[in-house]
Motif scaffolding. Structure first.
Motif, PDB file in Angstrom:
ATOM      1  N   UNK A  49      -4.967 -39.856  25.927  1.00 45.94           N
ATOM      2  CA  UNK A  49      -4.899 -39.277  27.264  1.00 45.94           C
ATOM      3  C   UNK A  49      -5.351 -40.281  28.319  1.00 45.94           C
ATOM      4  N   UNK A  50      -4.661 -40.284  29.429  1.00 49.04           N
ATOM      5  CA  UNK A  50      -5.024 -41.162  30.542  1.00 49.04           C
ATOM      6  C   UNK A  50      -6.024 -40.429  31.426  1.00 49.04           C
ATOM      7  N   UNK A  51      -7.227 -40.235  30.869  1.00 48.83           N
ATOM      8  CA  UNK A  51      -8.275 -39.559  31.635  1.00 48.83           C
ATOM      9  C   UNK A  51      -9.635 -40.053  31.159  1.00 48.83           C
ATOM     10  N   UNK A  52     -10.626 -39.826  31.958  1.00 52.62           N
ATOM     11  CA  UNK A  52     -11.981 -40.281  31.643  1.00 52.62           C
ATOM     12  C   UNK A  52     -12.589 -39.418  30.531  1.00 52.62           C
ATOM     13  N   UNK A  53     -13.625 -39.944  29.898  1.00 52.57           N
ATOM     14  CA  UNK A  53     -14.345 -39.170  28.885  1.00 52.57           C
ATOM     15  C   UNK A  53     -14.958 -37.898  29.478  1.00 52.57           C
ATOM     16  N   UNK A  54     -15.517 -37.958  30.698  1.00 51.71           N
ATOM     17  CA  UNK A  54     -16.016 -36.705  31.273  1.00 51.71           C
ATOM     18  C   UNK A  54     -14.917 -35.644  31.442  1.00 51.71           C
ATOM     19  N   UNK A  55     -13.717 -36.068  31.799  1.00 51.51           N
ATOM     20  CA  UNK A  55     -12.608 -35.111  31.937  1.00 51.51           C
ATOM     21  C   UNK A  55     -12.248 -34.527  30.576  1.00 51.51           C
ATOM     22  N   UNK A  56     -12.230 -35.356  29.546  1.00 53.01           N
ATOM     23  CA  UNK A  56     -11.961 -34.872  28.189  1.00 53.01           C
ATOM     24  C   UNK A  56     -13.052 -33.894  27.779  1.00 53.01           C
ATOM     25  N   UNK A  57     -14.293 -34.220  28.095  1.00 55.34           N
ATOM     26  CA  UNK A  57     -15.414 -33.331  27.763  1.00 55.34           C
ATOM     27  C   UNK A  57     -15.280 -31.980  28.459  1.00 55.34           C
ATOM     28  N   UNK A  58     -14.799 -31.979  29.688  1.00 54.62           N
ATOM     29  CA  UNK A  58     -14.602 -30.704  30.401  1.00 54.62           C
ATOM     30  C   UNK A  58     -13.544 -29.858  29.694  1.00 54.62           C
ATOM     31  N   UNK A  59     -12.454 -30.507  29.251  1.00 56.75           N
ATOM     32  CA  UNK A  59     -11.425 -29.777  28.496  1.00 56.75           C
ATOM     33  C   UNK A  59     -12.022 -29.216  27.206  1.00 56.75           C
ATOM     34  N   UNK A  60     -12.829 -30.012  26.535  1.00 57.01           N
ATOM     35  CA  UNK A  60     -13.449 -29.554  25.288  1.00 57.01           C
ATOM     36  C   UNK A  60     -14.389 -28.373  25.527  1.00 57.01           C
ATOM     37  N   UNK A  61     -15.086 -28.381  26.636  1.00 61.24           N
ATOM     38  CA  UNK A  61     -15.988 -27.257  26.956  1.00 61.24           C
ATOM     39  C   UNK A  61     -15.191 -25.961  27.118  1.00 61.24           C
ATOM     40  N   UNK A  62     -14.021 -26.050  27.733  1.00 59.67           N
ATOM     41  CA  UNK A  62     -13.167 -24.867  27.882  1.00 59.67           C
ATOM     42  C   UNK A  62     -12.726 -24.372  26.504  1.00 59.67           C
ATOM     43  N   UNK A  63     -12.345 -25.304  25.630  1.00 57.43           N
ATOM     44  CA  UNK A  63     -11.920 -24.936  24.281  1.00 57.43           C
ATOM     45  C   UNK A  63     -13.092 -24.366  23.473  1.00 57.43           C
ATOM     46  N   UNK A  64     -14.281 -24.922  23.669  1.00 60.19           N
ATOM     47  CA  UNK A  64     -15.477 -24.404  22.988  1.00 60.19           C
ATOM     48  C   UNK A  64     -15.809 -22.991  23.465  1.00 60.19           C
ATOM     49  N   UNK A 122      -3.841 -27.998  24.655  1.00 60.61           N
ATOM     50  CA  UNK A 122      -2.991 -27.713  23.492  1.00 60.61           C
ATOM     51  C   UNK A 122      -2.771 -28.968  22.667  1.00 60.61           C
ATOM     52  N   UNK A 123      -2.602 -30.109  23.324  1.00 59.27           N
ATOM     53  CA  UNK A 123      -2.440 -31.382  22.608  1.00 59.27           C
ATOM     54  C   UNK A 123      -3.717 -31.727  21.842  1.00 59.27           C
ATOM     55  N   UNK A 124      -4.864 -31.438  22.425  1.00 63.76           N
ATOM     56  CA  UNK A 124      -6.131 -31.680  21.732  1.00 63.76           C
ATOM     57  C   UNK A 124      -6.234 -30.812  20.480  1.00 63.76           C
ATOM     58  N   UNK A 125      -5.842 -29.555  20.601  1.00 58.22           N
ATOM     59  CA  UNK A 125      -5.862 -28.673  19.435  1.00 58.22           C
ATOM     60  C   UNK A 125      -4.907 -29.160  18.355  1.00 58.22           C
ATOM     61  N   UNK A 126      -3.743 -29.643  18.775  1.00 54.59           N
ATOM     62  CA  UNK A 126      -2.782 -30.176  17.803  1.00 54.59           C
ATOM     63  C   UNK A 126      -3.383 -31.364  17.057  1.00 54.59           C
ATOM     64  N   UNK A 127      -4.083 -32.214  17.772  1.00 56.98           N
ATOM     65  CA  UNK A 127      -4.739 -33.360  17.124  1.00 56.98           C
ATOM     66  C   UNK A 127      -5.830 -32.890  16.166  1.00 56.98           C
ATOM     67  N   UNK A 134      -9.191 -17.089  25.885  1.00 57.57           N
ATOM     68  CA  UNK A 134      -8.386 -17.865  24.934  1.00 57.57           C
ATOM     69  C   UNK A 134      -7.083 -18.320  25.593  1.00 57.57           C
ATOM     70  N   UNK A 135      -6.389 -17.396  26.254  1.00 48.71           N
ATOM     71  CA  UNK A 135      -5.126 -17.760  26.907  1.00 48.71           C
ATOM     72  C   UNK A 135      -5.342 -18.790  28.012  1.00 48.71           C
ATOM     73  N   UNK A 136      -6.433 -18.669  28.742  1.00 50.99           N
ATOM     74  CA  UNK A 136      -6.730 -19.658  29.788  1.00 50.99           C
ATOM     75  C   UNK A 136      -6.933 -21.036  29.163  1.00 50.99           C
ATOM     76  N   UNK A 137      -7.605 -21.080  28.025  1.00 50.50           N
ATOM     77  CA  UNK A 137      -7.810 -22.362  27.341  1.00 50.50           C
ATOM     78  C   UNK A 137      -6.485 -22.931  26.853  1.00 50.50           C
ATOM     79  N   UNK A 138      -5.610 -22.072  26.372  1.00 52.77           N
ATOM     80  CA  UNK A 138      -4.317 -22.519  25.839  1.00 52.77           C
ATOM     81  C   UNK A 138      -3.300 -22.828  26.939  1.00 52.77           C
ATOM     82  N   UNK A 139      -3.584 -22.434  28.164  1.00 52.37           N
ATOM     83  CA  UNK A 139      -2.629 -22.615  29.260  1.00 52.37           C
ATOM     84  C   UNK A 139      -2.425 -24.075  29.636  1.00 52.37           C
TER      85      UNK A 139
END
Length: 124
Positions: free
Chosen positions: A44-59, A24-29, A14-19
């Motif tokens: 965010x100035x990033x690709x959809x695959x990069x966003x998906x990787x962040x989401x996988x960490x949050x999942x 954290x901005x995604x969670x706020x949204x 959990x802490x790694x995901x929140x780091x």
């Protein structure tokens, strides 16, 4: 409060995901309500695959889940893991509250040095 290795490992995930500030901005949204990955990626100035990787960490941390509504895959905030973080932090909150209470009590007590200095000034 966590007291087993598996609880600590869960907190580590959990802490790694929140780091990461992006996560954290995604969670706020997502606090505002469910949204698609594309909508979540907009600020965010990033690709959809990069966003998906962040989401996988949050999942993986249990903070986000994805639903299914026909072809729409809404992302949702799941705040339950944050309760574990809150429980962990409560122990430290109590520790600091106790220290602040002791400091406040000490500051409220008149000190011998300042009383002695005041007494000498009044005698002059």
């Amino acid at each position: 409060m966590p007291d087993t290795a598996s609880d600590v490992d869960t907190l580590s995930v959990i802490f790694a995901a929140l780091a990461d500030p992006t996560r954290r901005a995604m969670l706020a949204r997502l606090r505002q309500g469910e949204t698609t990955v594309t909508q979540l990626a907009e600020p965010f100035a990033m690709s959809l695959p990069a966003v998906s990787r962040h989401l996988k960490v949050l999942e993986r941390a249990g903070l986000v889940s994805k639903g299914r509504d026909a072809q729409w895959r809404p992302c949702r905030l799941d705040a339950a893991p944050l309760r574990e973080v809150d429980e962990w932090v409560k122990g430290y909150r109590a520790f600091f509250d106790e220290r602040y209470d002791r400091l406040a009590a000490q500051l409220a007590e008149p000190t011998t040095a300042s009383t002695t200095a005041t007494d000498k000034t009044e005698e002059s």
